[in-house]
Design a protein around this motif. Sequence first.
Motif, PDB file in Angstrom:
ATOM      1  N   ASP A 182       0.828  -1.211   0.000  1.00 29.17           N
ATOM      2  CA  ASP A 182       0.000   0.000   0.000  1.00 29.17           C
ATOM      3  C   ASP A 182       0.861   1.259   0.000  1.00 29.17           C
ATOM      4  O   ASP A 182       0.606   2.207  -0.752  1.00 29.17           O
ATOM      5  CB  ASP A 182      -0.937   0.000   1.209  1.00 29.17           C
ATOM      6  N   ALA A 183       1.888   1.288   0.845  1.00 28.04           N
ATOM      7  CA  ALA A 183       2.776   2.449   0.908  1.00 28.04           C
ATOM      8  C   ALA A 183       3.532   2.630  -0.406  1.00 28.04           C
ATOM      9  O   ALA A 183       3.696   3.756  -0.905  1.00 28.04           O
ATOM     10  CB  ALA A 183       3.753   2.300   2.068  1.00 28.04           C
ATOM     11  N   ALA A 184       4.006   1.524  -0.982  1.00 29.04           N
ATOM     12  CA  ALA A 184       4.742   1.595  -2.241  1.00 29.04           C
ATOM     13  C   ALA A 184       3.860   2.112  -3.363  1.00 29.04           C
ATOM     14  O   ALA A 184       4.273   2.957  -4.168  1.00 29.04           O
ATOM     15  CB  ALA A 184       5.301   0.215  -2.591  1.00 29.04           C
ATOM     16  N   HIS A 185       2.630   1.611  -3.431  1.00 30.20           N
ATOM     17  CA  HIS A 185       1.712   2.030  -4.492  1.00 30.20           C
ATOM     18  C   HIS A 185       1.329   3.498  -4.331  1.00 30.20           C
ATOM     19  O   HIS A 185       1.111   4.193  -5.339  1.00 30.20           O
ATOM     20  CB  HIS A 185       0.481   1.145  -4.500  1.00 30.20           C
ATOM     21  N   ALA A 186       1.240   3.968  -3.100  1.00 33.57           N
ATOM     22  CA  ALA A 186       0.911   5.377  -2.878  1.00 33.57           C
ATOM     23  C   ALA A 186       2.021   6.273  -3.439  1.00 33.57           C
ATOM     24  O   ALA A 186       1.747   7.303  -4.067  1.00 33.57           O
ATOM     25  CB  ALA A 186       0.705   5.644  -1.393  1.00 33.57           C
ATOM     26  N   ARG A 187       3.268   5.893  -3.207  1.00 33.82           N
ATOM     27  CA  ARG A 187       4.387   6.674  -3.747  1.00 33.82           C
ATOM     28  C   ARG A 187       4.396   6.604  -5.271  1.00 33.82           C
ATOM     29  O   ARG A 187       4.594   7.623  -5.948  1.00 33.82           O
ATOM     30  CB  ARG A 187       5.716   6.155  -3.191  1.00 33.82           C
ATOM     31  N   ALA A 188       4.217   5.422  -5.804  1.00 37.50           N
ATOM     32  CA  ALA A 188       4.218   5.258  -7.258  1.00 37.50           C
ATOM     33  C   ALA A 188       3.090   6.061  -7.899  1.00 37.50           C
ATOM     34  O   ALA A 188       3.277   6.687  -8.948  1.00 37.50           O
ATOM     35  CB  ALA A 188       4.089   3.779  -7.614  1.00 37.50           C
ATOM     36  N   ALA A 189       1.921   6.061  -7.274  1.00 38.64           N
ATOM     37  CA  ALA A 189       0.765   6.784  -7.821  1.00 38.64           C
ATOM     38  C   ALA A 189       1.057   8.276  -7.926  1.00 38.64           C
ATOM     39  O   ALA A 189       0.681   8.925  -8.921  1.00 38.64           O
ATOM     40  CB  ALA A 189      -0.464   6.531  -6.960  1.00 38.64           C
ATOM     41  N   ARG A 190       1.711   8.837  -6.910  1.00 44.11           N
ATOM     42  CA  ARG A 190       2.043  10.265  -6.964  1.00 44.11           C
ATOM     43  C   ARG A 190       2.980  10.562  -8.136  1.00 44.11           C
ATOM     44  O   ARG A 190       2.839  11.585  -8.817  1.00 44.11           O
ATOM     45  CB  ARG A 190       2.677  10.701  -5.639  1.00 44.11           C
ATOM     46  N   ASN A 191       3.936   9.677  -8.375  1.00 41.97           N
ATOM     47  CA  ASN A 191       4.851   9.872  -9.493  1.00 41.97           C
ATOM     48  C   ASN A 191       4.127   9.775 -10.829  1.00 41.97           C
ATOM     49  O   ASN A 191       4.377  10.559 -11.752  1.00 41.97           O
ATOM     50  CB  ASN A 191       5.975   8.833  -9.438  1.00 41.97           C
ATOM     51  N   ILE A 192       3.231   8.808 -10.934  1.00 41.99           N
ATOM     52  CA  ILE A 192       2.474   8.620 -12.177  1.00 41.99           C
ATOM     53  C   ILE A 192       1.657   9.869 -12.498  1.00 41.99           C
ATOM     54  O   ILE A 192       1.629  10.344 -13.641  1.00 41.99           O
ATOM     55  CB  ILE A 192       1.578   7.375 -12.063  1.00 41.99           C
ATOM     56  N   VAL A 193       0.987  10.414 -11.491  1.00 42.38           N
ATOM     57  CA  VAL A 193       0.181  11.625 -11.691  1.00 42.38           C
ATOM     58  C   VAL A 193       1.067  12.796 -12.118  1.00 42.38           C
ATOM     59  O   VAL A 193       0.734  13.547 -13.050  1.00 42.38           O
ATOM     60  CB  VAL A 193      -0.601  11.966 -10.403  1.00 42.38           C
ATOM     61  N   ALA A 194       2.208  12.965 -11.443  1.00 43.00           N
ATOM     62  CA  ALA A 194       3.102  14.083 -11.761  1.00 43.00           C
ATOM     63  C   ALA A 194       3.686  13.965 -13.166  1.00 43.00           C
ATOM     64  O   ALA A 194       3.737  14.951 -13.924  1.00 43.00           O
ATOM     65  CB  ALA A 194       4.221  14.159 -10.725  1.00 43.00           C
ATOM     66  N   TRP A 195       4.147  12.779 -13.535  1.00 38.23           N
ATOM     67  CA  TRP A 195       4.716  12.602 -14.871  1.00 38.23           C
ATOM     68  C   TRP A 195       3.649  12.679 -15.948  1.00 38.23           C
ATOM     69  O   TRP A 195       3.922  13.163 -17.057  1.00 38.23           O
ATOM     70  CB  TRP A 195       5.466  11.281 -14.944  1.00 38.23           C
ATOM     71  N   SER A 196       2.446  12.247 -15.635  1.00 44.31           N
ATOM     72  CA  SER A 196       1.361  12.323 -16.617  1.00 44.31           C
ATOM     73  C   SER A 196       1.032  13.771 -16.947  1.00 44.31           C
ATOM     74  O   SER A 196       0.682  14.095 -18.093  1.00 44.31           O
ATOM     75  CB  SER A 196       0.119  11.596 -16.096  1.00 44.31           C
ATOM     76  N   ARG A 197       1.134  14.660 -15.959  1.00 45.54           N
ATOM     77  CA  ARG A 197       0.929  16.091 -16.235  1.00 45.54           C
ATOM     78  C   ARG A 197       1.944  16.593 -17.253  1.00 45.54           C
ATOM     79  O   ARG A 197       1.617  17.383 -18.147  1.00 45.54           O
ATOM     80  CB  ARG A 197       1.052  16.898 -14.940  1.00 45.54           C
ATOM     81  N   GLU A 198       3.190  16.127 -17.120  1.00 47.90           N
ATOM     82  CA  GLU A 198       4.225  16.538 -18.065  1.00 47.90           C
ATOM     83  C   GLU A 198       3.976  15.945 -19.451  1.00 47.90           C
ATOM     84  O   GLU A 198       4.165  16.619 -20.475  1.00 47.90           O
ATOM     85  CB  GLU A 198       5.607  16.121 -17.563  1.00 47.90           C
ATOM     86  N   ILE A 199       3.553  14.693 -19.497  1.00 48.69           N
ATOM     87  CA  ILE A 199       3.271  14.045 -20.780  1.00 48.69           C
ATOM     88  C   ILE A 199       2.141  14.762 -21.498  1.00 48.69           C
ATOM     89  O   ILE A 199       2.207  15.016 -22.705  1.00 48.69           O
ATOM     90  CB  ILE A 199       2.921  12.553 -20.568  1.00 48.69           C
ATOM     91  N   ASP A 200       1.093  15.121 -20.750  1.00 50.88           N
ATOM     92  CA  ASP A 200      -0.070  15.786 -21.349  1.00 50.88           C
ATOM     93  C   ASP A 200       0.192  17.260 -21.625  1.00 50.88           C
ATOM     94  O   ASP A 200      -0.545  17.888 -22.395  1.00 50.88           O
ATOM     95  CB  ASP A 200      -1.288  15.653 -20.424  1.00 50.88           C
ATOM     96  N   GLY A 201       1.215  17.826 -20.969  1.00 50.11           N
ATOM     97  CA  GLY A 201       1.542  19.231 -21.163  1.00 50.11           C
ATOM     98  C   GLY A 201       2.518  19.425 -22.302  1.00 50.11           C
ATOM     99  O   GLY A 201       2.152  19.343 -23.485  1.00 50.11           O
ATOM    100  N   ALA A 202       3.774  19.677 -21.961  1.00 50.44           N
ATOM    101  CA  ALA A 202       4.796  19.918 -22.985  1.00 50.44           C
ATOM    102  C   ALA A 202       5.290  18.625 -23.631  1.00 50.44           C
ATOM    103  O   ALA A 202       6.029  18.659 -24.606  1.00 50.44           O
ATOM    104  CB  ALA A 202       5.970  20.685 -22.376  1.00 50.44           C
ATOM    105  N   GLY A 203       4.910  17.466 -23.051  1.00 50.80           N
ATOM    106  CA  GLY A 203       5.303  16.185 -23.613  1.00 50.80           C
ATOM    107  C   GLY A 203       6.636  15.695 -23.070  1.00 50.80           C
ATOM    108  O   GLY A 203       7.478  16.488 -22.646  1.00 50.80           O
ATOM    109  N   LEU A 204       6.813  14.374 -23.074  1.00 51.76           N
ATOM    110  CA  LEU A 204       8.050  13.751 -22.639  1.00 51.76           C
ATOM    111  C   LEU A 204       8.450  12.674 -23.633  1.00 51.76           C
ATOM    112  O   LEU A 204       7.609  11.871 -24.058  1.00 51.76           O
ATOM    113  CB  LEU A 204       7.896  13.115 -21.251  1.00 51.76           C
ATOM    114  N   ASP A 205       9.723  12.666 -23.974  1.00 52.68           N
ATOM    115  CA  ASP A 205      10.247  11.586 -24.813  1.00 52.68           C
ATOM    116  C   ASP A 205      10.740  10.419 -23.972  1.00 52.68           C
ATOM    117  O   ASP A 205      10.803   9.286 -24.459  1.00 52.68           O
ATOM    118  CB  ASP A 205      11.396  12.111 -25.678  1.00 52.68           C
ATOM    119  N   ALA A 206      11.110  10.701 -22.721  1.00 56.96           N
ATOM    120  CA  ALA A 206      11.611   9.640 -21.843  1.00 56.96           C
ATOM    121  C   ALA A 206      11.553  10.108 -20.402  1.00 56.96           C
ATOM    122  O   ALA A 206      11.551  11.306 -20.118  1.00 56.96           O
ATOM    123  CB  ALA A 206      13.051   9.255 -22.205  1.00 56.96           C
ATOM    124  N   ILE A 207      11.475   9.148 -19.499  1.00 52.06           N
ATOM    125  CA  ILE A 207      11.672   9.380 -18.072  1.00 52.06           C
ATOM    126  C   ILE A 207      13.007   8.735 -17.735  1.00 52.06           C
ATOM    127  O   ILE A 207      13.174   7.517 -17.868  1.00 52.06           O
ATOM    128  CB  ILE A 207      10.534   8.784 -17.234  1.00 52.06           C
TER     129      ILE A 207
END
Length: 386
Positions: A182-207
Amino acid sequence: YLIKEMLETGRPADVDTVKHLDRCLTCLSCMTTCPSGVDYMHLVDHARAHVTKTYARPLGERWFRRLLAGVIPNPRLFRLALLGARLARPLAGVLPKRFAALFALAPKVVPAPSPVDRPQTFAATAPKRMRVALLSGCAQTVLDTAINEATVRLLTRLGAEVVVADGVGCCGSLEHHMGETDAAHARAARNIVAWSREIDGAGLDAIVVTTSGCGTTVKDYGHMFRNDPKLAVDAARVSAIARDVTEVLASLDLPAAVVPGPRPRVAHHSACSMQHGQKITTLPMELLATAGFEVTAIPEGHVCCGSAGTYNILQPELAGRLRDRKLANIASVSPDVIAAGNIGCMMQIGSGTATPIVHTVELLDWATGGPVPVGLSSLPHLEKVS
């Protein structure tokens, strides 16, 4: 078979099963060699989560594991803990035995926080070729700030715009491999949300990930969240563009090496999470050779160094034997410097040798215009590129 019997019968974990699961490095070497393709990486994750839910560890052990899971992924707390360990080192002989490994691994110097690790965007200093997000990490930002600094210098020099996304922190791997799902997934979820904002915004070619243990986990986010109706799609998008830093550098084409004078002989240590988890085997050595270094493989390179996340803290005796075996193999090739792509391995190996150990990206940065890595300051005849 222990995992199979426990999960198929649904019985609570017992002391023998827990002992063997705890002693497993999760090096994933078995997945490299297994002819049947058994998905041990995910099986052991299920098993450890089941242990957490059904097995009552002794109070002291339970408290110690929670302490590690709560402190190491939090850079502020981890930095304070390391500073406290330095002050308390004279008392190591009278403190509980389980703390001995912590004192042994604590660095003599804890660097100040690096401004590079704050949320921001670094513009490419050459014609822009891609936009990438950098995972700063948790323990690495405390133990060795030079790694991310070298990564940003090198990537921007090669034409990458680098963003450190707001809201991204620990990847969750430490808690994930301790069964704290549960703790691990909570941390991962925050990262997914943050990186998704970048993907949907200016875009990302890689993490871009500079710690291979973290990279193995981030590349697995799609599997971890496959049944989550809210995050499955975004998790899959993140995993699809997650790359070890060497993979990104290979796509950018390193320029000819410009470091003057003799270069050190480099022994390359391939972390288990790199060669078995991500199946990246020869690429780091090829990049170092392209940059002009004399590179040699380490005998028994497939054998773990004993770091394995928190393994060297929770299983110090077994980890120490593995480290000594690794050090003997390194000594047999007489290197000037050891290169690695995982901070845990760097700390584990570095705790038992006077040979300097630096991240692969630090050597590549130096060879293409960056400063001499701090870890190589003891070696003679190394010059900074003007």
